[in-house]
Write a protein that holds these residues in place. Structure first.
Motif, PDB file in Angstrom:
ATOM      1  N   VAL A 135       0.831  -1.205   0.000  1.00 41.27           N
ATOM      2  CA  VAL A 135       0.000   0.000   0.000  1.00 41.27           C
ATOM      3  C   VAL A 135       0.865   1.255   0.000  1.00 41.27           C
ATOM      4  O   VAL A 135       0.617   2.205  -0.746  1.00 41.27           O
ATOM      5  N   GLU A 136       1.900   1.275   0.822  1.00 44.99           N
ATOM      6  CA  GLU A 136       2.737   2.486   0.903  1.00 44.99           C
ATOM      7  C   GLU A 136       3.477   2.771  -0.400  1.00 44.99           C
ATOM      8  O   GLU A 136       3.843   3.907  -0.676  1.00 44.99           O
ATOM      9  N   SER A 137       3.660   1.754  -1.238  1.00 46.13           N
ATOM     10  CA  SER A 137       4.370   1.963  -2.505  1.00 46.13           C
ATOM     11  C   SER A 137       3.497   2.617  -3.564  1.00 46.13           C
ATOM     12  O   SER A 137       3.983   2.955  -4.647  1.00 46.13           O
ATOM     13  N   MET A 138       2.216   2.818  -3.288  1.00 46.81           N
ATOM     14  CA  MET A 138       1.311   3.495  -4.227  1.00 46.81           C
ATOM     15  C   MET A 138       1.539   5.006  -4.233  1.00 46.81           C
ATOM     16  O   MET A 138       1.484   5.657  -5.270  1.00 46.81           O
ATOM     17  N   LEU A 327     -19.559   6.547 -23.408  1.00 46.04           N
ATOM     18  CA  LEU A 327     -19.683   5.864 -22.120  1.00 46.04           C
ATOM     19  C   LEU A 327     -18.821   6.526 -21.058  1.00 46.04           C
ATOM     20  O   LEU A 327     -17.805   7.165 -21.375  1.00 46.04           O
ATOM     21  N   LEU A 328     -19.224   6.366 -19.810  1.00 49.77           N
ATOM     22  CA  LEU A 328     -18.381   6.771 -18.681  1.00 49.77           C
ATOM     23  C   LEU A 328     -17.390   5.639 -18.443  1.00 49.77           C
ATOM     24  O   LEU A 328     -17.789   4.513 -18.148  1.00 49.77           O
ATOM     25  N   VAL A 329     -16.097   5.944 -18.587  1.00 49.67           N
ATOM     26  CA  VAL A 329     -15.060   4.907 -18.576  1.00 49.67           C
ATOM     27  C   VAL A 329     -14.015   5.214 -17.513  1.00 49.67           C
ATOM     28  O   VAL A 329     -13.570   6.360 -17.374  1.00 49.67           O
ATOM     29  N   GLY A 330     -13.620   4.188 -16.770  1.00 48.24           N
ATOM     30  CA  GLY A 330     -12.505   4.275 -15.835  1.00 48.24           C
ATOM     31  C   GLY A 330     -11.540   3.139 -16.092  1.00 48.24           C
ATOM     32  O   GLY A 330     -11.806   2.246 -16.906  1.00 48.24           O
ATOM     33  N   LEU A 331     -10.412   3.163 -15.407  1.00 45.90           N
ATOM     34  CA  LEU A 331      -9.404   2.105 -15.554  1.00 45.90           C
ATOM     35  C   LEU A 331      -9.248   1.350 -14.242  1.00 45.90           C
ATOM     36  O   LEU A 331      -9.259   1.946 -13.163  1.00 45.90           O
ATOM     37  N   GLU A 332      -9.100   0.020 -14.333  1.00 43.11           N
ATOM     38  CA  GLU A 332      -8.843  -0.813 -13.150  1.00 43.11           C
ATOM     39  C   GLU A 332      -7.686  -1.771 -13.448  1.00 43.11           C
ATOM     40  O   GLU A 332      -7.450  -2.117 -14.599  1.00 43.11           O
ATOM     41  N   PRO A 333      -6.935  -2.219 -12.408  1.00 40.79           N
ATOM     42  CA  PRO A 333      -5.656  -2.915 -12.629  1.00 40.79           C
ATOM     43  C   PRO A 333      -5.662  -4.417 -12.421  1.00 40.79           C
ATOM     44  O   PRO A 333      -4.598  -5.020 -12.323  1.00 40.79           O
ATOM     45  N   SER A 334      -6.811  -5.081 -12.315  1.00 37.87           N
ATOM     46  CA  SER A 334      -6.824  -6.485 -11.921  1.00 37.87           C
ATOM     47  C   SER A 334      -6.073  -7.372 -12.898  1.00 37.87           C
ATOM     48  O   SER A 334      -5.941  -7.048 -14.081  1.00 37.87           O
ATOM     49  N   GLY A 335      -5.585  -8.503 -12.387  1.00 35.34           N
ATOM     50  CA  GLY A 335      -4.805  -9.431 -13.204  1.00 35.34           C
ATOM     51  C   GLY A 335      -3.578  -9.901 -12.452  1.00 35.34           C
ATOM     52  O   GLY A 335      -3.505  -9.788 -11.226  1.00 35.34           O
ATOM     53  N   ASP A 336      -2.601 -10.419 -13.184  1.00 37.11           N
ATOM     54  CA  ASP A 336      -1.375 -10.907 -12.557  1.00 37.11           C
ATOM     55  C   ASP A 336      -0.670  -9.785 -11.795  1.00 37.11           C
ATOM     56  O   ASP A 336      -0.528  -8.677 -12.303  1.00 37.11           O
ATOM     57  N   MET A 337      -0.248 -10.092 -10.583  1.00 38.64           N
ATOM     58  CA  MET A 337       0.473  -9.141  -9.733  1.00 38.64           C
ATOM     59  C   MET A 337      -0.261  -7.803  -9.640  1.00 38.64           C
ATOM     60  O   MET A 337       0.341  -6.730  -9.688  1.00 38.64           O
ATOM     61  N   ARG A 339      -1.742  -6.153  -7.259  1.00 39.34           N
ATOM     62  CA  ARG A 339      -1.491  -5.216  -6.161  1.00 39.34           C
ATOM     63  C   ARG A 339      -0.224  -4.408  -6.430  1.00 39.34           C
ATOM     64  O   ARG A 339      -0.229  -3.190  -6.275  1.00 39.34           O
ATOM     65  N   MET A 340       0.846  -5.076  -6.825  1.00 41.48           N
ATOM     66  CA  MET A 340       2.074  -4.358  -7.117  1.00 41.48           C
ATOM     67  C   MET A 340       1.913  -3.457  -8.349  1.00 41.48           C
ATOM     68  O   MET A 340       2.428  -2.346  -8.400  1.00 41.48           O
ATOM     69  N   ASN A 341       1.170  -3.943  -9.337  1.00 43.56           N
ATOM     70  CA  ASN A 341       1.003  -3.179 -10.573  1.00 43.56           C
ATOM     71  C   ASN A 341       0.021  -2.026 -10.453  1.00 43.56           C
ATOM     72  O   ASN A 341      -0.075  -1.203 -11.359  1.00 43.56           O
ATOM     73  N   ALA A 342      -0.724  -1.957  -9.355  1.00 44.99           N
ATOM     74  CA  ALA A 342      -1.676  -0.858  -9.177  1.00 44.99           C
ATOM     75  C   ALA A 342      -0.974   0.497  -9.189  1.00 44.99           C
ATOM     76  O   ALA A 342      -1.565   1.511  -9.575  1.00 44.99           O
ATOM     77  N   ARG A 343       0.278   0.524  -8.775  1.00 47.37           N
ATOM     78  CA  ARG A 343       1.016   1.801  -8.780  1.00 47.37           C
ATOM     79  C   ARG A 343       1.289   2.294 -10.204  1.00 47.37           C
ATOM     80  O   ARG A 343       1.665   3.447 -10.421  1.00 47.37           O
ATOM     81  N   ASN A 344       1.116   1.402 -11.210  1.00 42.77           N
ATOM     82  CA  ASN A 344       1.301   1.798 -12.605  1.00 42.77           C
ATOM     83  C   ASN A 344       0.051   2.414 -13.216  1.00 42.77           C
ATOM     84  O   ASN A 344       0.012   2.676 -14.417  1.00 42.77           O
ATOM     85  N   LEU A 345      -0.980   2.650 -12.407  1.00 39.84           N
ATOM     86  CA  LEU A 345      -2.231   3.214 -12.895  1.00 39.84           C
ATOM     87  C   LEU A 345      -2.031   4.463 -13.757  1.00 39.84           C
ATOM     88  O   LEU A 345      -2.626   4.561 -14.834  1.00 39.84           O
ATOM     89  N   PRO A 346      -1.202   5.433 -13.348  1.00 45.07           N
ATOM     90  CA  PRO A 346      -1.020   6.615 -14.209  1.00 45.07           C
ATOM     91  C   PRO A 346      -0.414   6.275 -15.570  1.00 45.07           C
ATOM     92  O   PRO A 346      -0.722   6.939 -16.568  1.00 45.07           O
TER      93      PRO A 346
END
Length: 435
Positions: A135-138, A327-337, A339-346
């Motif tokens: 979490v802190e790495s986000m 459409l109203l569109v957002g991005l989500e990070p689910s898949g392999d790894m 949690r760690m890859n969530a920080r790549n959202l931008p």
């Protein structure tokens, strides 16, 4: 006494180990007004203000304008000069298991699902670990808010939205138990020894049975009245707000057949708020989804195409195509790894900007759009007077990994730490190579 020595020593070592590896201390409540001046401000709703000024106090934004405008400052205001830098609203990551799993290979650290199939009453929030090192790495990448989502079963449970700098889950939540997550039945399974035609027929029959089973369950929940029945069902109690619109039903699905059935499902059961999560083939039903007011949380674009005959960049273009379809569109990070890859959202949003969206449209995918989908847009997701001062300052373009270098970050006006175990390693080894 000698027999107690090893145990005592072990406890002491464990105590120090826990203290060394603990999360950063959450930021203190804002005590004086702060004014950030000179930066390029991105509101998160498409507007850009160059040479800007933003003032906030008591965790709320009080003024946004030009740095050279003659607007009075509050006494004892802390001024941050941010010339040639950029200000963004805090990025929001939906459909995430952040804080629910620490190490995939360690079963004791995994708390993302429960045993069973229909579990709408399961609350992911109370399992959220604010001390997670993941979490802190986000925060150093600008991801300051997350939706904590359970996994598994047909109905996984409820998700909650949290801010990522808190002592415990009680301090963390922004929108508590706001949505229920449903994994729509899949149609085709892996091929077996059965011949192809027989396998397809069997899969379709099983799919129909699962959809009917799901429909009956929700119909029962809709008609449930605890006083009339005389017994209380905590599962049906959890589902009831879906039919009044007080909770959102997040349906995880990707294929055109699934999406067509979901549209009919919404009509039949009269469910006010549905969000499609994944939606890989949503473009086929874009107009129907728009008319039904169903937003789409598109899976991370850094993925391979799902079909052999698709363009190689099909995942890169999907968010753009759905946005252009209205459409109203957002991005989500689910898949392999995930949690760690969530920080790549931008950087997922940056890829969308390279495939048809403007930079400000791509920014909206992970700020205002995600805030609307998660029901927190009245307070978060954009920089506007009266909203929460949840924002950060970056040296450059935050959607580009070369420019995403944060100097300050604030959640509800609180200055939060950008230090993590990873930044400590970076500082340690950078000294070696400087020599």
């Amino acid at each position: 006494m000698k027999s107690l020595y090893p145990t005592t020593l072990l406890l002491i070592l464990l105590f120090f180990a826990l203290n060394v590896n603990a999360q950063q201390t959450p930021g203190a409540i804002q005590e004086s007004a702060i004014s950030i001046q000179g930066a390029t401000l991105h509101t998160g709703k498409g507007e850009v203000i160059k040479n800007s000024r933003i003032d906030f106090n008591n965790g709320k934004i009080e003024y946004i304008g030009k740095a050279n405008e003659n607007h009075p400052l509050k006494p004892n205001t802390q001024i941050i000069k941010a010339n040639n830098q950029h200000i963004y609203p805090g990025f929001i990551v939906p459909n995430s298991t952040l804080g629910l799993v620490e190490i995939d290979a360690v079963k004791a650290s995994k708390d993302e699902n429960e045993t069973g199939s229909f579990l709408p009453h399961i609350r992911s929030l109370i399992a959220y670990n604010t001390e997670s090192k993941v979490v802190e790495s986000m925060r150093p990448n600008g991801v300051l808010i997350a939706e904590i989502t359970p996994r598994g079963g047909r109905i996984s449970g409820t998700s909650s939205v949290v801010q990522l700098d808190a002592w415990n889950w009680e301090d963390a939540y922004i929108n508590k138990d706001h949505g229920i997550h449903l994994n729509w039945p899949s149609i085709y399974k892996r091929m077996s020894h059965l011949d192809k035609k027989k396998k397809i027929k069997q899969d379709l029959e099983n799919y129909t049975k699962e959809v009917n089973k799901l429909t009956v369950y929700l119909e029962q929940a809709k008609s449930y009245r605890s006083k009339e029945i005389g017994t209380k069902s905590i599962a049906f109690e959890a589902v009831k707000p879906v039919f009044s619109g007080n909770k959102t039903l997040y349906i995880h699905a990707n294929t055109k057949q699934q999406i067509a059935d979901i549209l009919q499902f919404k009509t039949n059961l009269q469910i006010p708020k549905i969000v499609l999560v994944g939606g890989y083939e949503a473009l086929i039903y874009a107009s129907e989804l728009k008319n039904a007011k169903i937003p789409v949380l598109v899976n991370r674009p850094h993925s391979l195409p799902r079909k052999d005959d698709e363009d190689y960049d099909a995942p890169f273009k999907l968010a753009t195509q759905l946005t252009q379809a209205g459409l109203l569109v957002g991005l989500e990070p689910s898949g392999d790894m995930e949690r760690m890859n969530a920080r790549n959202l931008p950087f997922y949003a940056g890829t969308c900007a390279a495939y048809g969206l403007s930079k400000e449209q791509a920014l909206q995918l992970i700020t205002h759009n995600n805030a609307q989908i998660l029901g927190i847009h009245n307070h978060y997701g954009s920089l506007e007077v009266g909203k929460s001062a949840t924002l950060f300052i970056s040296e450059g373009d935050a959607l580009d990994m070369r420019g995403n270098k944060l100097t300050h970050a604030f959640i509800d006006g609180r200055a939060v730490s950008l230090k993590t175990h990873q930044t400590k390693l970076y500082e340690r080894y950078s000294k070696k190579y400087k020599k």
